[in-house]
Design a protein around this motif. Sequence first.
Motif, mmCIF file in Angstrom:
data_model
loop_
_atom_site.group_PDB
_atom_site.id
_atom_site.type_symbol
_atom_site.label_atom_id
_atom_site.label_comp_id
_atom_site.label_asym_id
_atom_site.label_seq_id
_atom_site.Cartn_x
_atom_site.Cartn_y
_atom_site.Cartn_z
ATOM 1 N N THR A 114 66.908 5.661 -32.698
ATOM 2 C CA THR A 114 68.275 5.350 -32.255
ATOM 3 C C THR A 114 69.303 5.872 -33.262
ATOM 4 O O THR A 114 70.431 6.194 -32.887
ATOM 5 N N GLY A 115 68.903 5.948 -34.533
ATOM 6 C CA GLY A 115 69.801 6.515 -35.537
ATOM 7 C C GLY A 115 70.115 7.972 -35.263
ATOM 8 O O GLY A 115 71.241 8.435 -35.469
ATOM 9 N N LEU A 129 70.085 -2.258 -34.577
ATOM 10 C CA LEU A 129 69.972 -2.818 -35.918
ATOM 11 C C LEU A 129 70.312 -4.306 -35.917
ATOM 12 O O LEU A 129 69.603 -5.124 -36.524
ATOM 13 N N TYR A 130 71.393 -4.664 -35.230
ATOM 14 C CA TYR A 130 71.834 -6.061 -35.187
ATOM 15 C C TYR A 130 70.807 -6.932 -34.460
ATOM 16 O O TYR A 130 70.502 -8.045 -34.899
ATOM 17 N N THR A 187 74.638 5.115 -40.761
ATOM 18 C CA THR A 187 73.553 5.376 -39.808
ATOM 19 C C THR A 187 72.273 5.780 -40.524
ATOM 20 O O THR A 187 71.167 5.334 -40.164
ATOM 21 N N VAL A 188 72.391 6.623 -41.528
ATOM 22 C CA VAL A 188 71.205 7.024 -42.302
ATOM 23 C C VAL A 188 70.596 5.804 -42.997
ATOM 24 O O VAL A 188 69.370 5.602 -42.992
ATOM 25 N N ALA A 189 71.454 4.945 -43.565
ATOM 26 C CA ALA A 189 70.960 3.742 -44.234
ATOM 27 C C ALA A 189 70.263 2.810 -43.236
ATOM 28 O O ALA A 189 69.218 2.215 -43.549
ATOM 29 N N ALA A 190 70.820 2.703 -42.031
ATOM 30 C CA ALA A 190 70.225 1.848 -41.000
ATOM 31 C C ALA A 190 68.840 2.347 -40.601
ATOM 32 O O ALA A 190 67.918 1.552 -40.374
ATOM 33 N N ALA A 191 68.681 3.657 -40.515
ATOM 34 C CA ALA A 191 67.393 4.232 -40.115
ATOM 35 C C ALA A 191 66.325 4.056 -41.190
ATOM 36 O O ALA A 191 65.136 3.938 -40.887
ATOM 37 N N VAL A 192 66.737 4.019 -42.443
ATOM 38 C CA VAL A 192 65.784 3.946 -43.559
ATOM 39 C C VAL A 192 65.408 2.507 -43.914
ATOM 40 O O VAL A 192 64.246 2.221 -44.256
ATOM 41 N N TRP A 193 66.355 1.577 -43.810
ATOM 42 C CA TRP A 193 66.156 0.244 -44.366
ATOM 43 C C TRP A 193 64.944 -0.520 -43.807
ATOM 44 O O TRP A 193 64.239 -1.200 -44.578
ATOM 45 N N PRO A 194 64.640 -0.481 -42.502
ATOM 46 C CA PRO A 194 63.469 -1.225 -42.018
ATOM 47 C C PRO A 194 62.159 -0.850 -42.704
ATOM 48 O O PRO A 194 61.267 -1.689 -42.853
ATOM 49 N N PHE A 195 62.046 0.408 -43.138
ATOM 50 C CA PHE A 195 60.830 0.829 -43.826
ATOM 51 C C PHE A 195 60.700 0.159 -45.197
ATOM 52 O O PHE A 195 59.599 0.085 -45.753
#
Length: 434
Positions: A408-409, A254-255, A312-320
């Motif tokens: 990765t999430g 993510l970073y 982790t859930v937020a990280a997986a969703v945000w790029p979309f």
Amino acid sequence: MTVPSTDRKSLRRAFVASLSGTTLEYYDFAVYSVASATILGKLFFPSSDELASTMLAFSTYAVGYVSRPLGGFLFGRLGDILGRKQVLVFTLLLTGVATFLIGVLPTHATFGAGAAILLVLLRFAQGVGVGGEWGGAVLLSSEFGDPKRRGFWASAAQIGPPAGTLLANGVLTLLGVVLTKAQFESWGWRIAFLLSAVLVLFGLWLRMRLEETPVFQRIAERGERPKAPVREVVREEPRALITGILVRICPDVLYSLFTVFVLTYMTTQLGLPKNQGTLAVMIGSACQLFLMPAFGALSDRISRRTLYLVGTVAAAVWPFLFFPLANTRSIAAIIVGVVVALAIHALLYGPQAALITEQFSARLRYTGSSLAYTLAGVVGGAIAPLVFTALLAGFGTWVVVALYLAFTGVLTLTGVLLSRKTRVVDPEPVGARP
């Protein structure tokens, strides 16, 4: 355990030394990361193919991660045998000297392929230093403080990456403003690397004044220092090691996405000036300076595992959601998108130091946490910019980039589920009553 008033000065000094030291080392690391996305490719890996040049520059970015396990292995072992303080002086020197030397390297135009070889070697040395830094910096502040507030005290080291990123982006942006493009590409970029000499001297001054952590002193007094800490971690605490590796992967990726690859995406795919990308990263990093300790402190009240699951859930969703915003080419939308992404990263990274270190027993904590940190970096942040660039070039859509982060999430969620539910207790002073 309440910290006695006589120890509060040492605690504050350790917090500042941990924060400043990692800030300085991550400035060194971040200034290369930003430069690799903007200038180093054409100077050290010239090619008529801009994509190939960028990929080669990102390859040296990855070298800085691949070499981290060596630093984790070497300095983590020494940290559990010799102590936290001595090792942290060595790591700071190694990273600082390597960064300074990058600033005086000849480029491909004057030294040919030899310039790229030297750059890779110095980048390797940077990675070794950073690989040994993180575990010790976390313990430096957390082992002086109350274990019940480990989330907050350990977050001192976590503030280093955004602070270093902010400083590196700020310096490079300022140089880009005050210098012409020709001046910056000719010699101006070197200033950012040469400045590390002053910063490292300041960090050394702070660390040389520190005492050894109380936890390590107790271990030494009891004669419990490990003789072969790496072997003991692998044999006795494999679950902790696997957990530490998995919980780091998604935050690392993510970073990398929102501090490194986003700069390349904005310039090559959206046709936007590079300074708009660095502005977004700087604003997001500035917010992280406050969010890191806040989320670390929150994890002392709310389960770290719960916070990590949400993050982790937020990280997986945000790029979309981010990429459609970015594709509008609105700088305001991009800034908001990057700030939110780095806030999600802070939600993970703030409690991360405490979550990982408390998986290991105190006598193996430096080695275990350093190995987890560095091995995760190899499969996480090291290859992320390369993977992102290759996926975008191969499929022509940001969707595959977002899917990679989501994958990765899943790995990190697995690590959270494997993690300890209870905190590891630090050893009491010798002679303490039960």
